[in-house]
Scaffold this active site. Structure first.
Site, PDB file in Angstrom:
ATOM      1  N   HIS A 106      -2.520  -6.903   6.288  1.00 30.20           N
ATOM      2  CA  HIS A 106      -3.648  -7.025   5.371  1.00 30.20           C
ATOM      3  C   HIS A 106      -4.768  -6.136   5.910  1.00 30.20           C
ATOM      4  CE1 HIS A 106      -1.350 -10.242   3.650  1.00 30.20           C
ATOM      5  NE2 HIS A 106      -1.244 -10.779   4.849  1.00 30.20           N
ATOM      6  N   GLY A 147      21.334   0.325   0.241  1.00 29.58           N
ATOM      7  CA  GLY A 147      22.733   0.350   0.654  1.00 29.58           C
ATOM      8  C   GLY A 147      23.543  -0.714  -0.062  1.00 29.58           C
ATOM      9  N   GLU A 168       6.914  -9.671  -2.307  1.00 27.03           N
ATOM     10  CA  GLU A 168       8.300 -10.134  -2.384  1.00 27.03           C
ATOM     11  C   GLU A 168       8.806 -10.113  -3.822  1.00 27.03           C
ATOM     12  OE1 GLU A 168      11.563 -13.081  -0.580  1.00 27.03           O
ATOM     13  OE2 GLU A 168       9.521 -13.190   0.178  1.00 27.03           O
TER      14      GLU A 168
END
Length: 122
Positions: A69, A88, A43
């Site tokens: 994983h 976008g 992230e």
């Protein structure tokens, strides 16, 4: 990202790369790299990369992330590389590959980001 030892190492034309140590900060009780630490690295990379692709006044925020994983890691350093699948005006999708010291794929992740006006990120 300093508390977990995440270090950005490269920013290319179509990727962002960072490393993270596999140590007492990132291992689960059984001595393996914690899946949550892998997702945190993913992230961090995806969101950071997404924010490099937009103009002032807007930010990218994560709205969905998944991770598979694939291999256990007990020590060393893992390297994550984020590459765009879609950039976008309202959404972005990034793929993040995390590999061990030997270049073996240990986690594959995909994050979807919303592009919003700064101040509307709640």
């Amino acid at each position: 990202m300093e508390p977990l030892g995440i270090v950005f190492t490269e920013v290319g034309a179509d990727y962002v790369r960072a490393t993270m140590p596999v140590d007492e900060r990132t291992r689960q009780p059984y001595g393996l790299l914690h899946g949550g630490a892998s997702v945190l690295l993913a992230e961090t990379l995806g969101s950071s990369a997404g924010n490099l692709c937009i103009g002032d006044g807007r930010i990218c925020v994560g709205i969905e992330i998944n991770a598979n994983h694939l291999r256990a890691v007990r020590q060393g350093v893992v390297t994550g590389t984020a590459r765009p699948l879609h950039v976008g005006g309202r959404t972005q999708v990034w793929e993040i590959r995390i590999e061990d010291d030997g270049g073996r794929l240990i986690c594959i992740s995909r994050i979807t980001l919303a592009v919003v006006e700064r101040g509307n990120a709640r």
